[in-house]
Design a protein around this motif. Structure first.
Motif, short mmCIF file in Angstrom:
data_model
loop_
_atom_site.label_atom_id
_atom_site.label_comp_id
_atom_site.label_asym_id
_atom_site.label_seq_id
_atom_site.Cartn_x
_atom_site.Cartn_y
_atom_site.Cartn_z
N ALA A 80 1.59 -0.90 -0.23
CA ALA A 80 0.06 0.14 -0.02
C ALA A 80 0.71 1.57 -0.23
O ALA A 80 2.23 0.99 0.74
N ARG A 81 0.28 2.31 -0.59
CA ARG A 81 0.75 3.94 -1.24
C ARG A 81 0.18 4.56 0.36
O ARG A 81 -1.02 4.55 0.53
N CYS A 82 1.42 5.69 0.89
CA CYS A 82 0.72 6.96 1.84
C CYS A 82 1.56 8.21 1.46
O CYS A 82 2.48 7.61 0.12
N ARG A 83 1.31 9.16 1.47
CA ARG A 83 1.74 10.18 0.87
C ARG A 83 2.11 10.84 2.00
O ARG A 83 0.77 11.74 2.88
N LEU A 84 3.16 11.63 2.12
CA LEU A 84 3.52 12.59 3.34
C LEU A 84 3.51 14.21 2.32
O LEU A 84 4.63 14.70 1.33
N THR A 85 3.07 14.57 2.64
CA THR A 85 3.44 16.13 2.50
C THR A 85 3.50 17.28 3.23
O THR A 85 3.75 16.60 4.89
N ILE A 86 5.08 17.71 3.02
CA ILE A 86 5.39 18.85 4.12
C ILE A 86 5.00 20.21 4.18
O ILE A 86 5.44 20.78 2.60
N GLU A 87 4.37 21.05 4.88
CA GLU A 87 4.37 22.47 4.20
C GLU A 87 4.94 23.44 5.06
O GLU A 87 5.18 23.46 6.57
N ARG A 88 5.26 25.06 4.14
CA ARG A 88 6.09 26.09 5.64
C ARG A 88 4.22 26.53 5.14
O ARG A 88 4.26 27.31 4.75
N ILE A 89 3.11 27.15 5.78
CA ILE A 89 1.92 27.44 6.42
C ILE A 89 1.92 29.19 7.35
O ILE A 89 1.39 29.79 7.10
N ALA A 90 3.34 28.95 7.25
CA ALA A 90 3.88 30.44 8.23
C ALA A 90 5.14 30.61 8.85
O ALA A 90 5.76 29.59 8.00
N ASP A 92 7.37 30.69 10.61
CA ASP A 92 7.76 30.10 11.65
C ASP A 92 6.57 28.41 11.50
O ASP A 92 7.16 28.25 13.35
N THR A 93 5.30 27.89 11.28
CA THR A 93 5.21 26.88 11.00
C THR A 93 5.55 25.75 9.95
O THR A 93 5.42 26.59 8.84
N VAL A 94 5.49 24.75 10.56
CA VAL A 94 5.68 23.77 9.26
C VAL A 94 4.14 22.93 9.74
O VAL A 94 3.60 22.76 10.43
N ARG A 95 3.27 22.53 9.15
CA ARG A 95 2.59 21.74 8.94
C ARG A 95 2.50 20.09 8.37
O ARG A 95 3.58 20.05 7.03
N GLU A 145 0.66 20.69 13.35
CA GLU A 145 1.91 21.39 13.12
C GLU A 145 2.20 22.27 14.13
O GLU A 145 2.22 21.66 15.15
N LEU A 146 3.53 22.49 13.46
CA LEU A 146 4.60 22.81 14.96
C LEU A 146 5.05 23.90 14.28
O LEU A 146 5.19 24.54 13.22
N LYS A 147 5.30 24.67 15.49
CA LYS A 147 5.78 26.06 15.36
C LYS A 147 7.58 26.66 16.47
O LYS A 147 7.03 25.73 17.37
N ALA A 148 7.57 27.05 15.64
CA ALA A 148 8.80 27.40 15.70
C ALA A 148 9.14 28.24 17.29
O ALA A 148 8.02 29.02 17.47
N ASP A 149 10.15 28.52 18.70
CA ASP A 149 9.78 28.87 19.25
C ASP A 149 10.56 29.83 19.46
O ASP A 149 11.04 29.87 18.57
N THR A 150 9.68 31.25 19.57
CA THR A 150 10.27 32.74 18.82
C THR A 150 10.02 33.42 20.36
O THR A 150 9.79 32.87 21.27
#
Length: 150
Positions: A80-90, A92-95, A145-150
């Motif tokens: 079976a297959r899956c799909r990983l998506t990496i986005e920079r939605i802001a 300082d934020t990665v989804r 979603e992960l956000k960088a410490d600011t």
């Protein structure tokens, strides 16, 4: 005997939306390591902090591992297959998102000391600012979603 191709799959830039990449992965255990590498490299190339890259890589590994474990019996010749998506939605934020064909949403469990599994989503929740599941016409996508410490 079948030899599984373990070379890194090709990451593709997302053609629309937020800056990001997608990569198709076989629902087999080696894909968790490929997901970690893809996410860590992408987050580092975006110039985001090392701790964000580390946490994102760990979360990607957990989400892909869940897809591997819950997509049912695997045929090594046609997994079976899956799909990983990496986005920079802001800035300082990665989804991160892992989509698969399994329809059941993941559920957080309380693992005992002796359990070898069952801690993944607790870890995901501890490392990200938000996570959830989005139903798809075929299957679902689990995102964090992960956000960088600011």
């Amino acid at each position: 005997m079948t030899t599984l191709r373990t070379a890194a799959p090709q990451m593709r830039p997302r053609p629309t939306g937020h800056p990001g990449y997608t990569v198709g992965l076989a629902c087999l255990p080696p894909s968790a390591a490929l997901a970690r590498q893809a996410v860590r490299t992408t987050v580092q190339c975006w110039g985001l902090p090392e701790d964000l890259a580390d946490n994102a890589a760990l979360i990607a590994s957990e989400l892909v591992t869940n897809a591997v474990q819950h997509t049912g019996p695997q045929d090594p010749d046609a997994p079976a297959r899956c799909r990983l998506t990496i986005e920079r939605i802001a800035p300082d934020t990665v989804r991160l998102e892992v989509a698969d064909h399994h329809t059941r949403s993941p559920a957080k469990r309380t693992a005992t000391e002796d359990d070898e599994t069952g801690r993944g989503l607790v870890l995901v929740e501890a490392l990200c600012v938000d996570w959830g599941t989005t139903p798809r016409p075929i299957g679902k996508a689990v995102w964090a979603e992960l956000k960088a410490d600011t």
